[in-house]
Design a protein around this motif. Structure first.
Motif, PDB file in Angstrom:
ATOM      1  N   GLY A 222      59.483 110.496  37.084  1.00 56.67           N
ATOM      2  CA  GLY A 222      58.265 109.750  36.773  1.00 56.67           C
ATOM      3  C   GLY A 222      58.289 108.326  37.278  1.00 56.67           C
ATOM      4  O   GLY A 222      58.879 108.012  38.314  1.00 56.67           O
ATOM      5  N   THR A 223      57.650 107.451  36.509  1.00 57.24           N
ATOM      6  CA  THR A 223      57.529 106.057  36.947  1.00 57.24           C
ATOM      7  C   THR A 223      58.881 105.350  36.982  1.00 57.24           C
ATOM      8  O   THR A 223      59.071 104.431  37.779  1.00 57.24           O
ATOM      9  CB  THR A 223      56.585 105.290  36.002  1.00 57.24           C
ATOM     10  N   GLU A 224      59.815 105.760  36.138  1.00 55.99           N
ATOM     11  CA  GLU A 224      61.152 105.175  36.182  1.00 55.99           C
ATOM     12  C   GLU A 224      61.825 105.481  37.515  1.00 55.99           C
ATOM     13  O   GLU A 224      62.520 104.638  38.081  1.00 55.99           O
ATOM     14  CB  GLU A 224      61.996 105.725  35.036  1.00 55.99           C
ATOM     15  N   GLY A 225      61.594 106.689  38.017  1.00 55.33           N
ATOM     16  CA  GLY A 225      62.184 107.073  39.289  1.00 55.33           C
ATOM     17  C   GLY A 225      61.639 106.281  40.463  1.00 55.33           C
ATOM     18  O   GLY A 225      62.329 106.101  41.472  1.00 55.33           O
ATOM     19  N   VAL A 226      60.388 105.814  40.359  1.00 52.70           N
ATOM     20  CA  VAL A 226      59.810 105.002  41.439  1.00 52.70           C
ATOM     21  C   VAL A 226      60.585 103.706  41.594  1.00 52.70           C
ATOM     22  O   VAL A 226      60.934 103.294  42.711  1.00 52.70           O
ATOM     23  CB  VAL A 226      58.324 104.714  41.158  1.00 52.70           C
ATOM     24  N   GLY A 227      60.875 103.050  40.480  1.00 51.23           N
ATOM     25  CA  GLY A 227      61.669 101.815  40.536  1.00 51.23           C
ATOM     26  C   GLY A 227      63.075 102.066  41.044  1.00 51.23           C
ATOM     27  O   GLY A 227      63.609 101.274  41.833  1.00 51.23           O
ATOM     28  N   GLN A 228      63.679 103.163  40.625  1.00 48.81           N
ATOM     29  CA  GLN A 228      65.013 103.500  41.108  1.00 48.81           C
ATOM     30  C   GLN A 228      65.014 103.792  42.600  1.00 48.81           C
ATOM     31  O   GLN A 228      65.941 103.409  43.319  1.00 48.81           O
ATOM     32  CB  GLN A 228      65.547 104.704  40.331  1.00 48.81           C
ATOM     33  N   SER A 229      63.960 104.456  43.075  1.00 47.47           N
ATOM     34  CA  SER A 229      63.853 104.752  44.508  1.00 47.47           C
ATOM     35  C   SER A 229      63.747 103.476  45.327  1.00 47.47           C
ATOM     36  O   SER A 229      64.405 103.325  46.363  1.00 47.47           O
ATOM     37  CB  SER A 229      62.632 105.642  44.773  1.00 47.47           C
ATOM     38  N   ALA A 230      62.905 102.536  44.879  1.00 48.28           N
ATOM     39  CA  ALA A 230      62.748 101.272  45.600  1.00 48.28           C
ATOM     40  C   ALA A 230      64.050 100.481  45.609  1.00 48.28           C
ATOM     41  O   ALA A 230      64.444  99.925  46.638  1.00 48.28           O
ATOM     42  CB  ALA A 230      61.626 100.454  44.970  1.00 48.28           C
ATOM     43  N   ASN A 231      64.729 100.439  44.468  1.00 54.63           N
ATOM     44  CA  ASN A 231      65.976  99.673  44.371  1.00 54.63           C
ATOM     45  C   ASN A 231      67.077 100.284  45.228  1.00 54.63           C
ATOM     46  O   ASN A 231      67.755  99.579  45.988  1.00 54.63           O
ATOM     47  CB  ASN A 231      66.421  99.619  42.912  1.00 54.63           C
ATOM     48  N   SER A 232      67.263 101.601  45.129  1.00 52.93           N
ATOM     49  CA  SER A 232      68.328 102.251  45.895  1.00 52.93           C
ATOM     50  C   SER A 232      68.031 102.233  47.388  1.00 52.93           C
ATOM     51  O   SER A 232      68.948 102.201  48.211  1.00 52.93           O
ATOM     52  CB  SER A 232      68.521 103.691  45.409  1.00 52.93           C
ATOM     53  N   ALA A 233      66.739 102.240  47.766  1.00 55.19           N
ATOM     54  CA  ALA A 233      66.393 102.156  49.186  1.00 55.19           C
ATOM     55  C   ALA A 233      66.870 100.844  49.787  1.00 55.19           C
ATOM     56  O   ALA A 233      67.406 100.818  50.899  1.00 55.19           O
ATOM     57  CB  ALA A 233      64.882 102.305  49.366  1.00 55.19           C
ATOM     58  N   VAL A 234      66.708  99.743  49.045  1.00 51.90           N
ATOM     59  CA  VAL A 234      67.157  98.437  49.532  1.00 51.90           C
ATOM     60  C   VAL A 234      68.676  98.405  49.655  1.00 51.90           C
ATOM     61  O   VAL A 234      69.232  97.949  50.662  1.00 51.90           O
ATOM     62  CB  VAL A 234      66.671  97.311  48.598  1.00 51.90           C
ATOM     63  N   VAL A 235      69.361  98.906  48.631  1.00 59.58           N
ATOM     64  CA  VAL A 235      70.830  98.867  48.626  1.00 59.58           C
ATOM     65  C   VAL A 235      71.408  99.696  49.768  1.00 59.58           C
ATOM     66  O   VAL A 235      72.248  99.224  50.546  1.00 59.58           O
ATOM     67  CB  VAL A 235      71.364  99.361  47.270  1.00 59.58           C
ATOM     68  N   VAL A 236      70.953 100.939  49.888  1.00 59.84           N
ATOM     69  CA  VAL A 236      71.499 101.835  50.918  1.00 59.84           C
ATOM     70  C   VAL A 236      71.130 101.353  52.311  1.00 59.84           C
ATOM     71  O   VAL A 236      71.962 101.369  53.231  1.00 59.84           O
ATOM     72  CB  VAL A 236      71.002 103.283  50.688  1.00 59.84           C
ATOM     73  N   ALA A 237      69.883 100.915  52.504  1.00 58.90           N
ATOM     74  CA  ALA A 237      69.461 100.438  53.823  1.00 58.90           C
ATOM     75  C   ALA A 237      70.251  99.195  54.242  1.00 58.90           C
ATOM     76  O   ALA A 237      70.671  99.077  55.399  1.00 58.90           O
ATOM     77  CB  ALA A 237      67.965 100.134  53.817  1.00 58.90           C
ATOM     78  N   SER A 238      70.470  98.269  53.318  1.00 53.89           N
ATOM     79  CA  SER A 238      71.248  97.064  53.630  1.00 53.89           C
ATOM     80  C   SER A 238      72.689  97.423  53.989  1.00 53.89           C
ATOM     81  O   SER A 238      73.268  96.862  54.927  1.00 53.89           O
ATOM     82  CB  SER A 238      71.231  96.100  52.443  1.00 53.89           C
ATOM     83  N   LEU A 239      73.264  98.373  53.239  1.00 52.90           N
ATOM     84  CA  LEU A 239      74.625  98.815  53.540  1.00 52.90           C
ATOM     85  C   LEU A 239      74.701  99.462  54.918  1.00 52.90           C
ATOM     86  O   LEU A 239      75.636  99.206  55.697  1.00 52.90           O
ATOM     87  CB  LEU A 239      75.098  99.790  52.465  1.00 52.90           C
ATOM     88  N   LEU A 240      73.713 100.277  55.257  1.00 58.73           N
ATOM     89  CA  LEU A 240      73.694 100.924  56.569  1.00 58.73           C
ATOM     90  C   LEU A 240      73.541  99.905  57.700  1.00 58.73           C
ATOM     91  O   LEU A 240      74.088 100.094  58.789  1.00 58.73           O
ATOM     92  CB  LEU A 240      72.560 101.948  56.633  1.00 58.73           C
ATOM     93  N   VAL A 241      72.798  98.838  57.443  1.00 61.22           N
ATOM     94  CA  VAL A 241      72.652  97.791  58.463  1.00 61.22           C
ATOM     95  C   VAL A 241      74.012  97.195  58.810  1.00 61.22           C
ATOM     96  O   VAL A 241      74.358  97.024  59.993  1.00 61.22           O
ATOM     97  CB  VAL A 241      71.686  96.694  57.973  1.00 61.22           C
ATOM     98  N   PHE A 242      74.817  96.919  57.792  1.00 57.97           N
ATOM     99  CA  PHE A 242      76.144  96.348  58.046  1.00 57.97           C
ATOM    100  C   PHE A 242      77.064  97.358  58.725  1.00 57.97           C
ATOM    101  O   PHE A 242      77.851  96.988  59.610  1.00 57.97           O
ATOM    102  CB  PHE A 242      76.771  95.879  56.727  1.00 57.97           C
ATOM    103  N   ILE A 243      76.971  98.624  58.331  1.00 55.40           N
ATOM    104  CA  ILE A 243      77.812  99.648  58.954  1.00 55.40           C
ATOM    105  C   ILE A 243      77.435  99.829  60.424  1.00 55.40           C
ATOM    106  O   ILE A 243      78.305  99.897  61.302  1.00 55.40           O
ATOM    107  CB  ILE A 243      77.687 100.982  58.185  1.00 55.40           C
ATOM    108  N   ILE A 244      76.144  99.904  60.704  1.00 53.76           N
ATOM    109  CA  ILE A 244      75.688 100.049  62.096  1.00 53.76           C
ATOM    110  C   ILE A 244      76.096  98.834  62.916  1.00 53.76           C
ATOM    111  O   ILE A 244      76.518  98.951  64.074  1.00 53.76           O
ATOM    112  CB  ILE A 244      74.164 100.250  62.137  1.00 53.76           C
TER     113      ILE A 244
END
Length: 258
Positions: A222-244
């Motif tokens: 539900g709506t809780e998952g939307v916030g979790q999706s936005a937060n985890s997207a930033v964390v994982v994407a930022s981590l991938l930027v450093f790895i790349i």
């Protein structure tokens, strides 16, 4: 009782496999007929044009601050004349592309995660599927292509603006003419500085788009998952930027372009 490390390991493998399958599906849908060009152009507008003010302001301050803080060290060694060359190489090779990618990971990645996540939990994606529209091609392919193509453009604009900030920073304590500054900048830059930096921004944009869309497209709870999706997207994407970026630096070094 399972160890916390076992749960972390299991989650990591599950997320890695999910993103890999999601990426494979992207390439499968990419070459199918009836491309959504209008939606793609709309996403380019939101990803590129709407992110430009934040990227430009950050780049200007970054170039100005780097120049001001680097000057005292060079003055100690009597090498202040090397300041434009040092700043230009630092900004173009590493700082501007990575900082621009991190800004986009925070702004664009979270936005995609929240937008697609809200569409998932409100069943809009299911409604598109039932109505005959391919939601993956319409929502995901267009967004990933937009981030992949727009991030290099934003990075190049960031390079230009940050170097202008460096020009102002050089002239705060010293006096360097416009033509002399840019002559030193372009003399310091080479093929191995510019091209690898541009190429890796395509991968930055692709990773940000894939992760943001993956998190939102597979959002739950539900709506809780939307916030979790936005937060985890930033964390994982930022981590991938450093790895790349780490992989790109290693490859550039092996090819002798450093």
């Amino acid at each position: 009782m399972k160890s916390p490390f076992t749960n972390i390991h299991s989650t990591f493998l599950k997320e890695t496999g999910g993103i890999a399958l999601f990426t494979a599906r992207f390439f499968k849908e990419l070459f199918k007929p009836r491309q959504e060009f209008e939606e793609f152009l709309r996403q380019c507008f939101w990803v590129g044009y709407k992110s430009l003010p934040l990227v430009a302001i950050t780049a200007f301050i970054m170039g100005l601050v780097l120049t001001i803080q680097s000057r005292p060290t060079l003055v100690e060694f009597g090498a202040q004349s090397l300041l434009p060359a040092m700043v230009s190489v630092s900004l173009v090779r590493e700082i501007s592309p990575v900082i621009t990618a991190l800004i986009c990971a925070g702004k664009i990645g979270s936005g995609m995660g929240a937008e697609l996540g809200s569409m998932r939990v409100t069943e809009q994606i299911d409604a598109m599927d039932v109505s005959g529209t391919n939601p993956f091609r319409y929502l995901v392919v267009t967004r990933v292509l937009a981030t992949t193509l727009m991030l290099p453009i934003l990075s190049n604009i960031s390079n230009a603006v940050s170097l202008y900030g460096g020009f102002l920073g050089v002239n705060i304590r010293g006096q360097v003419s416009w033509s002399l500054f840019w002559t030193q900048v372009f003399n310091a830059l080479s093929f191995g500085d510019v091209v690898p930096a541009i190429i890796k921004t395509f991968f930055f944009g692709f990773a940000i788009g894939v992760v943001g869309c993956y998190k939102g497209f597979n959002s739950t709870k539900g709506t809780e998952g939307v916030g979790q999706s936005a937060n985890s997207a930033v964390v994982v994407a930022s981590l991938l930027v450093f790895i790349i970026d780490l992989v790109a630096v290693q490859i550039t070094d092996l090819l002798g372009l450093t």
